[in-house]
Design a protein around this motif. Sequence first.
Motif, mmCIF file in Angstrom:
data_model
loop_
_atom_site.group_PDB
_atom_site.id
_atom_site.type_symbol
_atom_site.label_atom_id
_atom_site.label_comp_id
_atom_site.label_asym_id
_atom_site.label_seq_id
_atom_site.Cartn_x
_atom_site.Cartn_y
_atom_site.Cartn_z
ATOM 1 N N LYS A 161 10.556 -5.735 -1.945
ATOM 2 C CA LYS A 161 9.145 -5.358 -1.975
ATOM 3 C C LYS A 161 8.356 -6.108 -3.031
ATOM 4 O O LYS A 161 7.130 -6.114 -3.014
ATOM 5 N N ALA A 162 9.049 -6.717 -3.968
ATOM 6 C CA ALA A 162 8.366 -7.415 -5.054
ATOM 7 C C ALA A 162 8.047 -8.871 -4.713
ATOM 8 O O ALA A 162 7.481 -9.583 -5.537
ATOM 9 N N PHE A 163 8.380 -9.313 -3.510
ATOM 10 C CA PHE A 163 8.188 -10.716 -3.157
ATOM 11 C C PHE A 163 7.387 -10.855 -1.871
ATOM 12 O O PHE A 163 7.333 -9.943 -1.043
ATOM 13 N N ASN A 164 6.782 -12.040 -1.717
ATOM 14 C CA ASN A 164 6.049 -12.390 -0.499
ATOM 15 C C ASN A 164 4.972 -11.365 -0.146
ATOM 16 O O ASN A 164 4.845 -10.935 0.997
ATOM 17 N N ARG A 165 4.213 -10.984 -1.147
ATOM 18 C CA ARG A 165 3.095 -10.068 -0.923
ATOM 19 C C ARG A 165 1.790 -10.779 -1.258
ATOM 20 O O ARG A 165 1.652 -11.329 -2.348
ATOM 21 N N PRO A 166 0.816 -10.773 -0.343
ATOM 22 C CA PRO A 166 -0.483 -11.374 -0.675
ATOM 23 C C PRO A 166 -1.174 -10.552 -1.756
ATOM 24 O O PRO A 166 -1.102 -9.324 -1.756
ATOM 25 N N GLU A 167 -1.806 -11.222 -2.689
ATOM 26 C CA GLU A 167 -2.526 -10.528 -3.757
ATOM 27 C C GLU A 167 -3.886 -10.036 -3.251
ATOM 28 O O GLU A 167 -4.498 -10.685 -2.397
ATOM 29 N N PRO A 168 -4.396 -8.918 -3.775
ATOM 30 C CA PRO A 168 -3.728 -8.065 -4.765
ATOM 31 C C PRO A 168 -2.831 -7.031 -4.096
ATOM 32 O O PRO A 168 -3.173 -6.499 -3.040
ATOM 33 N N TRP A 169 -1.673 -6.769 -4.715
ATOM 34 C CA TRP A 169 -0.840 -5.670 -4.245
ATOM 35 C C TRP A 169 -0.441 -4.809 -5.433
ATOM 36 O O TRP A 169 -0.381 -5.279 -6.560
ATOM 37 N N PHE A 170 -0.201 -3.525 -5.158
ATOM 38 C CA PHE A 170 -0.009 -2.541 -6.216
ATOM 39 C C PHE A 170 1.327 -1.823 -6.044
ATOM 40 O O PHE A 170 1.787 -1.595 -4.923
ATOM 41 N N LYS A 171 1.928 -1.481 -7.177
ATOM 42 C CA LYS A 171 3.245 -0.835 -7.204
ATOM 43 C C LYS A 171 3.087 0.627 -7.611
ATOM 44 O O LYS A 171 2.558 0.928 -8.676
ATOM 45 N N LEU A 172 3.560 1.540 -6.756
ATOM 46 C CA LEU A 172 3.366 2.974 -6.950
ATOM 47 C C LEU A 172 4.689 3.666 -7.231
ATOM 48 O O LEU A 172 5.691 3.410 -6.559
ATOM 49 N N ASP A 173 4.695 4.556 -8.227
ATOM 50 C CA ASP A 173 5.861 5.391 -8.529
ATOM 51 C C ASP A 173 5.741 6.673 -7.706
ATOM 52 O O ASP A 173 4.826 7.472 -7.911
ATOM 53 N N VAL A 174 6.664 6.877 -6.765
ATOM 54 C CA VAL A 174 6.573 7.978 -5.807
ATOM 55 C C VAL A 174 6.544 9.341 -6.483
ATOM 56 O O VAL A 174 5.685 10.181 -6.203
ATOM 57 N N LYS A 175 7.490 9.592 -7.388
ATOM 58 C CA LYS A 175 7.574 10.912 -8.018
ATOM 59 C C LYS A 175 6.364 11.191 -8.902
ATOM 60 O O LYS A 175 5.844 12.316 -8.924
ATOM 61 N N ASP A 176 5.919 10.184 -9.631
ATOM 62 C CA ASP A 176 4.730 10.350 -10.459
ATOM 63 C C ASP A 176 3.519 10.682 -9.597
ATOM 64 O O ASP A 176 2.727 11.569 -9.934
#
Length: 257
Positions: A161-176
């Motif tokens: 999931k950390a690769f080959n993503r067009p910008e902008p992309w965001f990383k979400l913590d599920v439990k938080d």
Amino acid sequence: MHYHFTSGAINKECSLYECPNEASKSNNYMCPYCKNDVILRKGEIRKHHFAHKSENNTCKYYTKPTTQHMIDDVKHIIQSNFNNNNQILIESKCEYIKKYNHPCREIINKYIKKNDTLTCEINFDFIYNKADIAFIENGKIKYIIECFIEDNDDSGVQFSKAFNRPEPWFKLDVKDFLEQYSKINNDAQDTSEDTSKHTSKDTSKDVKTIKINCLRNARYCHKCSKLYTIEQEKNRENRVRLAERLKRLKDLRNKKN
């Protein structure tokens, strides 16, 4: 933290996912996983939640959700709120490194709200991979949100999931996210119960902001963007001067030979 209090259900009449605080007892619902009938429990003691009608049902979506259940729940919650015209607020921190290796850490806010050209899709396929949540504008990806969870055993999927993503992309913590969303629902429920004692106003349809704390510090704030541009220009000028100096030294060496 009871994660099942956030788990929604599919409205059988319109096929849309609805969260407990937005659902109505007058509608019929089914579980997104086992597709069996569920009931909405909106009492005065426990928090609003869904439960399977049959006591013999073995599906754990509403009682003991797995990590995949929680990930899918987050996807549906964000899509549902977006479709209900609630705005999505994504908070990230500026990663620009100033002098003496001091990071800026200025908060950067990105608001996403539904309009005539912007839609929200989950499990969206694109040229390189699949996005957990994609916001599409005029047929093109505008933003991507990827859902991460620490104790997810499928590390290969998380890594990809950390690769080959067009910008902008965001990383979400599920439990938080689920903890924050549960708190919003609890506050909304308490407010609704207090209001109902004095007035018949329905607060369940009030527009609210769904906040996401982005784990990925991959952007510069407005001030740092200017500093970065200046820095890049200086680096370019230094490279040009170095190239010119090397050329002069090479020419002098050639003349001596």
